[in-house]
Design a protein around this motif. Structure first.
Motif, PDB file in Angstrom:
ATOM      1  N   TYR A 140       0.839  -1.207   0.000  1.00 44.04           N
ATOM      2  CA  TYR A 140       0.000   0.000   0.000  1.00 44.04           C
ATOM      3  C   TYR A 140       0.873   1.255   0.000  1.00 44.04           C
ATOM      4  CZ  TYR A 140      -2.968   3.751   1.710  1.00 44.04           C
ATOM      5  OH  TYR A 140      -3.606   4.962   1.848  1.00 44.04           O
ATOM      6  N   TYR A 158       2.125  -0.284  11.323  1.00 45.53           N
ATOM      7  CA  TYR A 158       0.888  -0.943  10.916  1.00 45.53           C
ATOM      8  C   TYR A 158       0.262  -1.626  12.130  1.00 45.53           C
ATOM      9  CZ  TYR A 158      -2.412  -3.947   8.467  1.00 45.53           C
ATOM     10  OH  TYR A 158      -3.563  -4.574   8.041  1.00 45.53           O
ATOM     11  N   MET A 221      -6.652   1.283   4.648  1.00 44.59           N
ATOM     12  CA  MET A 221      -5.966   1.140   3.361  1.00 44.59           C
ATOM     13  C   MET A 221      -6.923   1.013   2.189  1.00 44.59           C
ATOM     14  SD  MET A 221      -2.621  -1.199   4.192  1.00 44.59           S
ATOM     15  CE  MET A 221      -3.530  -2.658   4.705  1.00 44.59           C
TER      16      MET A 221
END
Length: 593
Positions: A140, A158, A221
């Motif tokens: 991403y 993350y 995302m």
């Protein structure tokens, strides 16, 4: 200046931090007589003109004029507000500043915040390590053109989709459930199940100007994921969205030209940073606030609002603009296409393309006139007239005749109305503004309303004030009315109050009376100026001040006599004329002696 800490507490921190030792941590100082000298860290120079006095515990640059004590030095070097600089110096010497009147409670509050900072540091490390092993998160960020260097520099991370992975990790590091709840990173359900606030999100650590992680922002995302696109940490004892600005910790180091960009989101900041535009900050999931404006004044001289080009972005631009117009900053507004934000625009057009748009950024007045033009049909007479009337209201905010002339010409071109008519209406509306009716000539304040103060008069005042700061007893009978600047009056009044209270006048306590950094610099310049002012110099200065003061009084009375005479007020004319004659008589007597 904060009122939260007493003068004694502030003084204790100052006395515990030797300014020569503190300054030496940032620059090379060499002994020069009783002082230390080095090249100024606040401007480029070839010859050392930055002087630090251990005896006075002050610094002053004879090149650019900066000056202050150890607190103002740290405020400038670390780009910190006063309280944070005070805490910075207190921590340097292992002092605990009180938060309450109870010493035990103070220590507990200090330790609690210390634990929260550490908890956030550990959480950021955890998120960063998880990102390095998560392929979808990495892909991403690659798709968003974010390099490994930027990931590392911003500490991006993350949060996995697992319910309590961070909570379990922090528990394993020894943090209690109460600490986890206080941080806002852990929530608890009705059935007492503890779970992570952030899940399945790219994580953006929020770092304060002192380099401490105080919170996080999390971004989904994909649009298929449930929940808001962005989610931020809640308010805690170490984090407030109304005060913090994303990337200010980096941005403060890239302010060579004094310009700063304000954008809406984390990705805008990072994309611009990636393209070499590093002097950029963003508000944190909240509207731009007056507190943000005050913070930016510490770092920048000009801000460029670069919000999204859609309707929501335009609305946010107007709100931020209305807050910033009350600041001391030069404000400009960047206009992006309707379907663009700074992130997408800089990805397509690069740094050069972005700066080309910046070169066309509008001033506040230009932007307001542009909005006004959109709401009026200038092909119709009534549209032109309404635009002209409303434009005059906008032009009222201008300070100088040059600005009024420039923008009057602009409005004249749009409407066909004569420029002189517009200019005259602007000036007339300014003089009719509330509070302007009582404006009279007053030599006691150099606020731009009276006559221009002659250079000799200004110099005489400076000499007289410098002498009084060294011979404080002279202030007791000093003719305050002779002073044209509020600063001089307030300075001598502050010393007089200390004397009347039987207190020793400390330079640091004297500086605490002034919020304006320029005024603090002037005090320091006075104290660091070793050029002697003799008693004879002082007496000569008083004579010069008296002569100019009387002359100004005569000019003021003359104007008032003309005004009252035109109004047919004979009693006032007679009273003012008598005053005029008395001052002339006194000046003549003084001239003989």
């Amino acid at each position: 200046m904060t009122k939260y800490y007493s003068e004694d507490q502030i003084q204790a921190v100052i006395e515990a931090n030797d300014i020569v030792e503190v300054a030496s941590g940032y620059m090379t100082l060499k002994r020069a007589g009783n002082s230390y000298k080095g090249k100024c860290p606040f401007h480029n120079e070839k010859t050392a003109s930055f002087t630090v006095s251990r005896e006075k515990q002050l610094y002053h640059c004879f090149g650019c004029g900066v000056g202050g004590n150890v607190i103002t030095f740290i405020m400038e070097m670390e780009k910190l507000p006063f309280v944070d600089a005070l805490k910075f110096l207190a921590a340097r010497v292992n002092m605990v500043l009180p938060e309450t009147k109870n010493e035990q409670e103070d220590h507990q509050a200090y330790e609690k915040k210390k634990r929260l900072y550490e908890l956030h540091r550990q959480a950021a490390n955890y998120y960063y390590k998880v990102l390095k092993t998560n392929r979808s998160a990495q892909e991403y960020l690659q798709k968003r053109m974010i390099s490994h260097e930027i990931i590392r520099e911003f500490g991006l991370g993350y949060a996995t989709e697992e319910w309590s992975s961070l909570t379990d990790f922090l528990n394993g590091k020894g943090f209690t459930r109460d600490e986890l709840l206080d941080s806002g990173l852990t929530l608890v359900s009705e059935n007492k199940r503890y779970y992570d606030r952030f899940r399945s999100r790219i994580m953006f650590p929020i770092v304060n100007p002192r380099g401490q992680i105080v919170g996080f922002g999390g971004r989904l995302m994909t649009t298929e994921q449930n929940g808001p696109k962005y989610l931020n940490s809640p308010e805690t004892s170490i984090f407030s969205k109304s005060y913090e600005l994303y990337n200010l910790n980096h941005c403060k180091n890239f302010m060579e030209d004094g310009r700063l960009f304000i954008v809406e989101g984390y990705m805008d900041v990072i994309s611009l940073y990636e393209k070499g535009i590093k002097n950029t900050v963003a508000a944190l999931g909240t509207a731009f606030t007056p507190f943000h404006s005050k913070i930016l004044e510490r770092y920048a001289s000009e801000v460029v609002i670069a919000f999204d080009g859609d309707n929501a972005g335009k609305s946010a631009t107007e709100k931020a603009m209305n807050i910033l117009k009350k600041s001391n900053l030069n404000v400009k507004i960047l206009s992006l296409p309707a379907n663009e934000d700074p992130d997408s625009f800089v990805q397509k057009n690069g740094q050069k393309g972005f700066y080309e748009v910046v070169s066309k950024a509008l001033t506040i007045v230009e932007y307001e006139l542009e909005l006004l033009k959109r709401n009026n049909d200038l092909s119709q007479t009534d549209g032109k007239l309404h635009y002209g009337q409303e434009a005059i209201k906008i032009l009222k905010q201008l300070e100088t005749s040059v600005e009024i002339d420039y923008y009057s010409k602009m409005v004249a071109r749009e409407t066909g109305i004569n420029q002189e008519v517009i200019r005259r209406e602007v000036i007339r509306s300014k003089t009719k503004a509330p509070g302007n009716d009582s404006l009279v000539f007053n030599i006691s304040h150099d606020d731009g309303l009276g006559q221009k103060i002659p250079k000799a008069y200004r110099k005489a005042q400076e000499l007289a004030v410098r002498y009084c700061l060294r011979a404080e007893e002279m202030i007791d009978e000093f003719p305050m009315d002779f002073l044209t600047e509020r600063f001089y009056k307030e300075l001598l009044q502050a010393v007089l109050e200390k004397r009347q209270a039987g207190m020793k006048v400390e330079i640091n306590q004297l500086m605490a009376h002034f919020d304006d950094s320029e005024e603090v610099k002037r005090i320091v310049a006075f104290m660091m100026n070793d050029e002697e002012v003799s008693r004879l110099d002082y007496q000569d200065a008083l004579e010069i001040m008296k002569r100019f003061y009387n002359k100004a009084q005569l000019e003021g009375l003359s104007e008032q006599i003309k005004r009252e005479s035109a109004n047919g007020n004979d009693d006032a004319v007679a009273r003012l004329t008598n005053q005029f004659i008395e001052i002339k008589k006194m000046m003549k007597e003084n001239g003989r002696h």
